[in-house]
Design an enzyme around this catalytic site. Structure first.
Site, PDB file in Angstrom:
ATOM      1  N   ILE A 525      39.680  52.279  49.136  1.00 54.76           N
ATOM      2  CA  ILE A 525      40.506  52.063  47.942  1.00 54.76           C
ATOM      3  C   ILE A 525      41.177  53.354  47.484  1.00 54.76           C
ATOM      4  O   ILE A 525      41.909  53.355  46.482  1.00 54.76           O
ATOM      5  CB  ILE A 525      39.664  51.483  46.785  1.00 54.76           C
ATOM      6  CG1 ILE A 525      38.474  52.401  46.460  1.00 54.76           C
ATOM      7  CG2 ILE A 525      39.204  50.081  47.092  1.00 54.76           C
ATOM      8  CD1 ILE A 525      37.659  51.954  45.263  1.00 54.76           C
ATOM      9  N   GLY A 526      40.931  54.437  48.202  1.00 59.72           N
ATOM     10  CA  GLY A 526      41.571  55.702  47.849  1.00 59.72           C
ATOM     11  C   GLY A 526      41.322  56.751  48.913  1.00 59.72           C
ATOM     12  O   GLY A 526      40.334  56.684  49.653  1.00 59.72           O
ATOM     13  N   PHE A 530      38.846  65.405  49.517  1.00 62.46           N
ATOM     14  CA  PHE A 530      37.423  65.418  49.839  1.00 62.46           C
ATOM     15  C   PHE A 530      37.089  64.393  50.913  1.00 62.46           C
ATOM     16  O   PHE A 530      36.218  64.616  51.750  1.00 62.46           O
ATOM     17  CB  PHE A 530      36.629  65.123  48.562  1.00 62.46           C
ATOM     18  CG  PHE A 530      35.137  65.227  48.730  1.00 62.46           C
ATOM     19  CD1 PHE A 530      34.501  66.455  48.702  1.00 62.46           C
ATOM     20  CD2 PHE A 530      34.354  64.087  48.914  1.00 62.46           C
ATOM     21  CE1 PHE A 530      33.124  66.554  48.847  1.00 62.46           C
ATOM     22  CE2 PHE A 530      32.992  64.172  49.064  1.00 62.46           C
ATOM     23  CZ  PHE A 530      32.374  65.412  49.031  1.00 62.46           C
ATOM     24  N   GLY A 531      37.776  63.249  50.881  1.00 58.95           N
ATOM     25  CA  GLY A 531      37.512  62.196  51.850  1.00 58.95           C
ATOM     26  C   GLY A 531      37.951  60.845  51.312  1.00 58.95           C
ATOM     27  O   GLY A 531      38.602  60.750  50.263  1.00 58.95           O
ATOM     28  N   ASN A 532      37.580  59.793  52.023  1.00 62.77           N
ATOM     29  CA  ASN A 532      37.944  58.431  51.615  1.00 62.77           C
ATOM     30  C   ASN A 532      37.055  57.932  50.488  1.00 62.77           C
ATOM     31  O   ASN A 532      35.888  58.331  50.364  1.00 62.77           O
ATOM     32  CB  ASN A 532      37.831  57.470  52.797  1.00 62.77           C
ATOM     33  CG  ASN A 532      38.905  57.711  53.843  1.00 62.77           C
ATOM     34  OD1 ASN A 532      39.908  58.378  53.565  1.00 62.77           O
ATOM     35  ND2 ASN A 532      38.709  57.181  55.037  1.00 62.77           N
ATOM     36  N   LYS A 547      32.621  57.726  47.340  1.00 64.98           N
ATOM     37  CA  LYS A 547      33.477  58.776  47.893  1.00 64.98           C
ATOM     38  C   LYS A 547      32.691  59.543  48.954  1.00 64.98           C
ATOM     39  O   LYS A 547      31.721  60.231  48.638  1.00 64.98           O
ATOM     40  CB  LYS A 547      33.973  59.709  46.790  1.00 64.98           C
ATOM     41  CG  LYS A 547      34.939  60.780  47.300  1.00 64.98           C
ATOM     42  CD  LYS A 547      35.781  61.386  46.183  1.00 64.98           C
ATOM     43  CE  LYS A 547      34.996  62.276  45.279  1.00 64.98           C
ATOM     44  NZ  LYS A 547      35.859  63.016  44.325  1.00 64.98           N
ATOM     45  N   ASP A 643      42.167  70.304  37.955  1.00 64.89           N
ATOM     46  CA  ASP A 643      42.928  69.452  38.874  1.00 64.89           C
ATOM     47  C   ASP A 643      43.424  68.208  38.135  1.00 64.89           C
ATOM     48  O   ASP A 643      43.256  67.081  38.595  1.00 64.89           O
ATOM     49  CB  ASP A 643      42.073  69.061  40.081  1.00 64.89           C
ATOM     50  CG  ASP A 643      42.925  68.574  41.257  1.00 64.89           C
ATOM     51  OD1 ASP A 643      44.145  68.818  41.248  1.00 64.89           O
ATOM     52  OD2 ASP A 643      42.361  67.952  42.173  1.00 64.89           O
TER      53      ASP A 643
END
Length: 864
Positions: A525-526, A530-532, A547, A643
C-alpha cells in the site's frame, strides 16, 4: 514599555481569536440533555403490599408483587418488613425497610424492550428481623451469561451496599438468579434494571501494556469499582442524568498536601459533538484536583491516588479531563501514569478538545499482569515544560472487566466451570515475569558497566539516543551506526533488543508473514526509502500497516531504532501510533495503525481520487499542524520531525490527519543550544535552505517544509516537477512569485476556484509565506501557524454561513412577493424568534514585527 505593549497585543490577539472560535466554530450541546431509558425497572423487593412504593435517590421503586418478576423453584419466599414505615437511623433508605429472602434458587425475569447496554444495580442491607440473621447469608448471583457475585456475604449490619454493573444484553429476557450456598440463604432489598446509552462504552480503547489500541470492549461486562468527582463534593443520582453516584476523591489521595482542589461554574463547561453530557455531568468537569502550589523552583512531583482492586481481573480506566485552569491554548502539558507506567504522555487538552473548558475522556485497559492488589493513578508535569507547571484530573471511573468465562467475581462461569487453559495463562504470566526480570537484570548490568558515560558524551550521531541504554543480550552483535548493519546476528529470532525497554509489542516474523500473506506484492500500500508498506491483518482481523525495511536501502538501523524510540514515547491524536516491531532474522519491520485513506498527496494529485473540499483541506492542515506543534513543544524534550511532506501526512477513515515516518527525527536543542548540528537529510523540494547551507537543524526547518505542504494543498501539484518549465519546477519559489504579485488565485487548484472565501485564502497564503521565510528566525513557530490556519477555517465557515443567510433572506422576500407575509427565522435562537442573525465580525489587529496572528484590518464577514 515596548515589551509590555507587545505582550498586551499578544494577549489581545489570543483573546479575540478565541472569541471568534466561540462565536463561529463550536457546536454546543446542552448539559441538560435528556435521556429516557427504554427499560426502567426499579423493584422494591419483599414489600408486603402490592401497591407499595418507595422513593430512593429521587427514583420511585415499586413492589415486586405488582408484576410477575419473581419466579422461585418451590415458591418459597419470605418477606421481612420492619416495624417502621420510614427510614430511620438504623435503615439508610426506605428501600431497605424490606427484603426478600430465598432459601433455594430463585429468579427475577425482566422483559427487554431493546438490546444494548443496561445498568444492573443490586441493593443490600442486612435489616434486623426475628427469623434470619442476614449477616450469615452466603450466596451467588448470576444473569443469563454473567456471574455477578460468587459466595457473597455481608459482614456488618451498619452500612448498605450497592453493587453496580453494566451489561450489554442481547436477549429478549434478562434473568437474575440467586443461588444460596449450602445450608445458607440469599436476600435482596432492591433491584434496578435500567437502559444505558449506546454511546456510554465505545468498542475501542487503549491498552496500557503494550500501549496500543484495544478493540472489543462491547463484548465485555463491567462492574463499577470506583467513580470519583475529582476536586469536588459527592454527586448523587439526582444530579446525574443516568442516576450515578460520583464520590469525592479525597479519601484516595496518597498525599493531600501535594494536591489542590479547584472549581469553576459548571455553566462554562462547553460540550461539543465530540462528547455527550451523558458521559459525565458538567459538575464533574467543573471541578478538578491539580498540583498544589508548593514553593519549589522546579516542581517535579506527582499527585497520586491509590485503590484496592482484585488483581485477577482486567480493568477499564476512564479518565475525565477538562482544562479549567489555563488562560489560553497550549499552556498545559502533563503526563498520566497508571501503576508507574506511562499511560498518556504530554497530554495537551486544548489541542485534543480544540479549546478550553471542553470535556475530554480517555479509556485505558489495564491488564491483570500489571496489577498487584493496588491500582495507582498519577498525574505530573513534564520534565521540561513549556507552559504551566501543572497537571489536572477532573474525574475517574474504574470498571472491572469480565474474565474469559464471563465472571465478574471468581473464576467460575455461569455453568460452574473454569477456563481449561487458565493454568496455561498463569504459566504464561509467570514466564513473562521471569523474562522481564531477566531482561531488566541484563539491561541493568549494561548500564552499570557504562555508568560513567554521561548524557553529554552520548553519541550525537545516533539521533540523541544512547545505544548503551538498550539491553545487550546473548546472540546480538553490538548496534552500529552504519545504516547497512543488520540489527542482530541471531538467526533464530530469539534476540530482542527492545523487549525489556517498554518499546511496544514484539511481533514474530512468522506472525507478520501470515498477516501479509508472506509479504504479497498485492498487499503493498506504499513504497518509501525504508522499504515497502504492506496491509496486514493481526489478532482478530485488526488492520495494520507493516513497513518492512529493505536490506539494500540507505535507510537502515539508525532510522529503525529512531522510529521505535520516538513513537514509543509519543501519543497524540495527530501522530500515527506504532503498534510494534520485528527484529528477527536480520529483519527491520515496523507495525503501525492502519490509515485507510493513505497519504495526503494521493488526494491532491496523481491518483484520480475525488477532490477534497477547501474545508477538508484546511482541517487536514490543522490536524498536521497540531501534530507538529505537539512534537515541538509538547514532548518532554522537543522533537524535530526532519521529513515533513505530503506523503508523511496520513489520513484515517474520517480524514483525520496524522504525522508519520519518524526515522529521520531528532531531539530538539536544549535551552542552552540554538540548533542541532547534523548532516543534512530530508526530501528535495521540502528542504529548508538555511538548514541545507549551514547544516544547523531547528524546529523552524519543519516549519519551512510544512509551508511547502500548504502550497501543495492549495495548488494540487508536487513540490518539485521537472517536467514543467524551469521557472515552475520549484513550487515554493513559483507560488511565492505569484503571491508577491497579488495573483496567487491564478494558480490554485481549479476545483477551488470560486469556492474559497478571499479572506480565508489570504490568511492561508500569508501563513504559508511566513513559513517559507528565508531565515528561520523570521518564520512563525508552529503554534502561530496553527492559529493562522484555524482562523482561515473560521473565515471560510463564516463566509458560508453568510451566504446561507442571504439565501434565506432572498427566499423570504420571494415568498413575501407571492403571497401572505412569511417570517423565515435565520438566527441561532428559538425558531419562533423573529430576529436578525447575529453579525459576525473579523476584528483588526495591528501587525507587530511581521509576526502578528492576523495579517491586516479585515472587513466584516457578512459582505459589507
Amino acid at each position: 514599555m515596548k515589551k509590555e505593549t507587545h505582550l498586551l497585543q499578544v494577549i489581545l490577539r489570543i483573546f479575540l481569536f478565541f472569541l471568534s472560535i466561540n462565536s463561529i466554530n463550536i457546536v454546543v450541546i446542552s448539559d441538560s440533555i435528556p435521556y429516557t431509558p427504554k427499560d426502567n425497572y426499579l423493584i422494591d423487593c419483599g414489600s408486603s403490599s402490592p401497591a407499595a412504593s418507595n422513593i430512593h435517590d429521587g427514583k420511585t421503586f415499586i413492589s415486586d408483587q405488582q408484576s410477575p418478576y419473581l419466579f422461585t423453584k418451590k415458591e418459597i419466599q419470605i418477606s421481612v418488613p420492619t416495624a417502621t414505615t420510614n427510614a430511620t437511623a438504623d435503615v439508610p433508605s426506605p428501600i431497605y425497610l424490606t427484603a426478600r429472602i430465598f432459601v433455594e434458587e430463585s429468579t427475577y425475569i425482566f422483559q427487554m424492550t431493546r438490546p444494548g447496554w443496561h445498568w444492573i444495580r443490586l441493593h443490600f442491607f442486612p435489616i434486623n428481623n426475628t427469623d434470619f440473621n442476614l449477616t450469615h447469608s452466603v450466596f451467588s448471583v448470576e444473569t443469563n451469561e454473567v456471574v455477578l457475585l460468587h459466595s457473597f456475604f455481608i459482614s456488618n449490619n451498619t452500612k448498605s451496599i450497592m453493587k453496580e454493573y453494566l451489561l450489554n444484553i442481547s436477549t429478549e429476557e434478562l434473568s437474575i438468579k440467586f443461588f444460596p450456598m449450602r445450608e445458607s440463604f440469599a436476600f435482596i432489598n432492591a433491584i434496578e434494571v435500567v437502559s444505558a446509552p449506546d454511546s456510554l462504552i465505545s468498542d475501542v480503547g487503549s491498552s496500557l501494556v503494550p500501549i496500543s489500541y484495544f478493540s472489543g470492549l462491547s463484548s465485555y461486562s463491567f462492574q463499577t469499582m470506583y467513580r470519583l468527582n475529582m476536586g469536588g463534593a459527592k454527586i448523587t443520582p439526582a444530579n446525574d442524568t443516568l442516576g450515578r453516584f460520583w464520590d469525592s476523591d479525597l479519601p484516595f489521595l496518597r498525599t493531600r498536601a501535594l494536591a489542590k482542589l479547584i472549581s469553576v461554574s459548571s455553566s462554562i463547561i462547553t460540550y461539543t459533538e465530540g462528547i455527550s453530557p451523558l458521559i459525565a455531568p458538567s459538575l464533574v468537569y467543573s471541578t478538578a484536583t491539580q498540583m498544589a502550589d508548593i514553593r519549589l523552583r522546579n516542581p517535579n512531583f506527582n499527585v497520586t491516588w491509590n485503590f484496592q482492586i482484585d488483581p485477577a481481573f482486567n480493568y477499564l480506566i476512564r479518565l475525565h479531563f477538562c482544562d479549567i485552569v489555563s488562560k489560553s491554548l497550549n499552556e498545559l502539558y502533563f503526563n498520566v501514569y497508571i501503576n508507574g507506567k506511562m499511560a498518556i504522555s504530554a497530554l495537551d487538552l486544548s489541542s485534543i478538545a480544540s479549546g478550553l473548558d471542553i470535556p475530554y475522556y480517555k479509556d485505558i485497559v489495564v491488564n491483570s499482569s500489571s496489577l498487584f492488589e493496588k491500582l495507582k493513578i498519577q498525574i505530573g508535569p513534564l520534565k521540561q515544560n513549556t507552559g504551566l507547571v501543572n497537571a489536572i484530573l477532573n474525574g475517574l471511573e474504574i470498571l472491572k472487566m469480565s474474565n474469559s468465562v464471563g465472571s465478574l467475581d471468581g473464576e467460575f462461569g455461569v455453568d460452574g466451570s473454569t477456563k481449561p487453559s487458565s493454568m496455561v495463562n498463569h504459566g504464561t504470566v509467570t514466564a513473562f515475569g521471569f523474562a522481564t526480570m531477566f531482561g531488566a537484570f541484563v539491561g541493568l548490568g549494561a548500564m552499570v558497566i557504562k555508568w560513567h558515560k554521561r548524557p553529554q558524551n552520548w553519541d550525537s550521531t545516533n539521533n540523541g539516543f544512547p545505544s548503551w541504554l538498550l539491553p545487550l543480550q546473548p546472540g546480538h552483535s553490538t548496534i552500529m551506526n552504519n545504516s547497512k548493519t543488520c540489527i542482530g546476528s541471531n538467526k533464530g529470532g530469539n534476540g530482542n533488543i527492545y523487549s525489556s525497554s517498554g518499546l511496544g509489542r514484539r511481533f514474530s516474523f512468522s506472525e507478520l508473514q501470515e498477516a501479509t500473506k508472506n509479504f504479497n506484492q498485492k498487499a503493498v500500500i506504499g513504497v518509501g526509502g525504508f522499504g515497502n508498506v504492506y496491509l496486514g491483518f493481526v489478532d482478530n482481523g485488526t488492520k495494520v500497516a507493516v513497513k518492512r525495511g529493505n536490506q539494500q536501502s540507505e535507510q537502515g538501523i539508525n532510522e529503525f531504532q529512531t522510529e521505535i524510540q520516538m513513537l514509543s514515547k509519543l501519543r497524540h491524536r495527530h501522530l500515527v501510533s506504532l503498534m510494534g516491531y520485528c527484529d528477527e532474522k536480520s529483519e527491520m519491520i515496523l507495525v503501525y495503525e492502519y490509515m485507510s485513506n493513505g497519504p495526503l498527496r494521493d488526494h491532491l494529485y496523481g491518483m484520480n481520487l475525488p477532490p477534497l473540499s477547501w474545508k477538508q483541506r484546511l482541517e487536514i492542515c490543522i490536524g498536521a499542524a497540531r501534530g507538529l506543534h505537539y512534537l515541538h513543544t509538547g514532548a518532554a524534550q522537543g522533537i524535530i520531525h526532519r521529513d515533513v511532506k505530503s506523503t508523511n501526512i496520513l489520513l484515517d477513515e474520517n480524514l483525520i490527519a496524522k504525522m508519520s515516518d519518524f526515522g529521520l527525527s531528532k531531539t530538539a536543542p536544549t535551552m542552552e543550544q540554538t540548533h542541532v548540528s547534523t548532516a543534512v537529510k530530508g526530501s528535495f523540494g521540502y528542504l529548508d535552505p538555511e538548514y541545507f547551507r549551514r547544516q544547523q537543524l531547528t524546529d523552524k526547518s519543519d516549519v519551512y517544509s510544512f509551508g511547502v505542504v500548504l502550497l501543495e494543498v492549495l495548488c494540487a501539484r508536487p513540490a518539485i516537477d521537472p517536467a514543467l518549465p524551469r521557472e515552475q519546477v520549484n513550487l515554493a519559489e513559483w507560488a511565492m512569485q505569484w503571491k508577491r504579485k497579488g495573483l496567487l488565485e491564478k494558480i490554485i487548484d481549479t476545483h477551488l476556484v470560486g469556492v474559497i472565501n478571499p479572506e480565508s485564502l489570504k490568511q492561508f497564503a500569508d501563513a504559508a509565506e511566513k513559513c517559507l521565510a528565508e531565515y528561520g528566525t523570521d518564520r512563525l513557530p508552529m503554534g502561530e501557524v496553527l492559529w493562522n490556519l484555524e482562523f482561515a477555517l473560521q473565515l471560510q465557515e463564516a463566509s458560508l454561513q453568510g451566504k446561507k443567510e442571504e439565501e434565506n433572506r432572498a427566499a423570504a422576500v420571494a415568498v413575501a412577493g407571492t403571497g401572505p407575509a412569511v417570517v423565515v427565522p435565520t438566527g441561532y435562537g428559538n425558531a419562533n424568534e423573529d430576529s436578525e442573525p447575529a453579525q459576525v465580525h473579523a476584528i483588526a489587529i495591528e501587525e507587530h514585527s511581521g509576526t502578528a496572528m492576523f495579517a491586516r484590518q479585515l472587513r466584516e464577514i457578512n459582505g459589507r
